[in-house]
Design an enzyme around this catalytic site. Structure first.
Site, PDB file in Angstrom:
ATOM      1  N   SER A 162      -8.171  -0.872   5.328  1.00  0.00           N
ATOM      2  CA  SER A 162      -6.700  -1.266   5.595  1.00  0.00           C
ATOM      3  C   SER A 162      -6.775  -2.726   5.372  1.00  0.00           C
ATOM      4  CB  SER A 162      -6.114  -0.827   6.916  1.00  0.00           C
ATOM      5  OG  SER A 162      -4.675  -0.980   6.793  1.00  0.00           O
ATOM      6  N   ASP A 255      -0.524   8.269   2.117  1.00  0.00           N
ATOM      7  CA  ASP A 255      -0.597   6.965   2.687  1.00  0.00           C
ATOM      8  C   ASP A 255       0.311   5.976   1.815  1.00  0.00           C
ATOM      9  OD1 ASP A 255      -1.201   4.497   3.546  1.00  0.00           O
ATOM     10  OD2 ASP A 255      -3.765   4.552   3.244  1.00  0.00           O
ATOM     11  N   HIS A 285      -3.172   7.695   6.379  1.00  0.00           N
ATOM     12  CA  HIS A 285      -3.903   6.305   6.796  1.00  0.00           C
ATOM     13  C   HIS A 285      -4.819   6.252   8.018  1.00  0.00           C
ATOM     14  CE1 HIS A 285      -3.986   1.944   5.678  1.00  0.00           C
ATOM     15  NE2 HIS A 285      -3.994   1.720   7.179  1.00  0.00           N
TER      16      HIS A 285
END
Length: 314
Positions: A162, A255, A285
């Site tokens: 991320s 995601d 995610h």
């Protein structure tokens, strides 16, 4: 969530139902300090059992604003181990060494390489690019002083998930420009072009782990006053991607960032960069931190370990 839910695996759906039943306030509705604690507790509850490794060392790395806390995991006490510099996720606001430790231990144990994670500075106290500055300082230190920790300065990779994936993609560009050779860049669902609205963003930015409100909150905290986005925050916008390290990119199908990852893989490939892209179907995610409930998490850890073994010649 009705349409998005049809894509989810059964295990992912059950995990999301558990989260919903817990009734906890969303991170973006909590004060920053409480959001950090909530995220840490959430990862602790979902990551699963941590594997034992032969060596765990805490130390510090000199940074642009003082010492940067670091932790090393290694499968042996051998000297001259290759090393992955791992940068945790959390929107540049939450997360830390403890929230990526479970995965870092597994990668070290399965790859034969050392893994070093750092507590880079977080927003809003330290807006972007403070965390990036810390990460680049740590990368440079590994290249010049890593031998003091038994590490091989000629075999270094960067990786993260991320926001940490964003930092890693940018570090790969910065390393190229600084003449630093990296063996691999490991990018789990990086945010590489938040200014774009993709189809996966439209499909999966409601009622899943990473939703539109949380992304906006992260970005507003991270940017601070007078921030002007450039390729350091949006590595997709770099003038050239030629000559950066080979990439391993892992994405979650459900995601909002999935299409950014796919697009970045294509941009790298078009620049002549070797890319291995894997998309895990039906997961969300941050799935790599949910091994207690989602088996694909451990599959992803193993896939990274195998990619590192190849990149490092282990």
């Amino acid at each position: 969530m009705a349409n998005a839910a049809s894509f989810l695996t059964e295990m992912t759906r059950k995990m999301l139902e558990k989260v919903e039943r817990a009734g906890l306030p969303p991170l973006h509705q909590q004060p920053v300090a409480q959001a950090r604690l909530s995220y840490s507790m959430g990862v602790g509850a979902m990551e699963g059992e941590r594997v034992e490794v032969a060596r765990v060392d805490n130390f510090s790395i000199p940074g642009p604003a003082g010492s940067i806390p670091a932790r090393l995991w290694a499968p042996s006490h051998d000297a001259c181990l290759p090393v992955l510099l791992y940068l945790h996720g959390g929107g540049f606001v939450v997360g830390g060494i403890d929230t990526c430790e479970g995965m870092c231990r597994r990668i070290a144990e399965q790859s034969g390489a050392a893994v070093v994670a750092i507590d880079y500075r977080l927003a809003p106290e330290h807006p972007f690019p403070a965390g990036l500055d810390d990460a680049f300082a740590a990368l440079q230190w590994l290249g010049t002083e890593g031998v003091s920790q038994g590490l091989d300065p000629s075999r270094i990779a960067v990786g993260g998930d991320s926001a940490g994936g964003t930092l890693s993609a940018t570090l790969a560009l910065m390393a190229r420009d600084a003449g630093l050779t990296l063996a691999l860049q490991v990018l789990f669902y990086p945010s590489v072009e938040p200014s774009a609205t993709t189809e996966s963003y439209k499909a999966f930015s409601k009622n899943l782990m990473l939703d539109e409100n949380l992304m906006r909150w992260f970005e507003s905290q991270a940017r601070g006053q007078g921030f002007q986005s450039d390729w350091h925050r949006e590595p997709m916008l770099a003038a050239s991607h030629q000559g950066v390290a080979p990439a391993w990119i892992g994405l979650a199908e459900c995601d909002p960032l999935a299409d950014e990852g796919r697009k970045y893989a294509k941009v790298l490939q078009e620049a002549g960069v070797p890319v291995q892209l894997t998309v895990w179907p039906g997961v969300v995610h941050d799935f790599i931190n949910m091994g207690r409930f989602i088996p694909e998490a451990y599959q992803a850890h193993t896939a990274v370990a195998q990619a590192l073994k190849v990149a490092f010649g282990l």
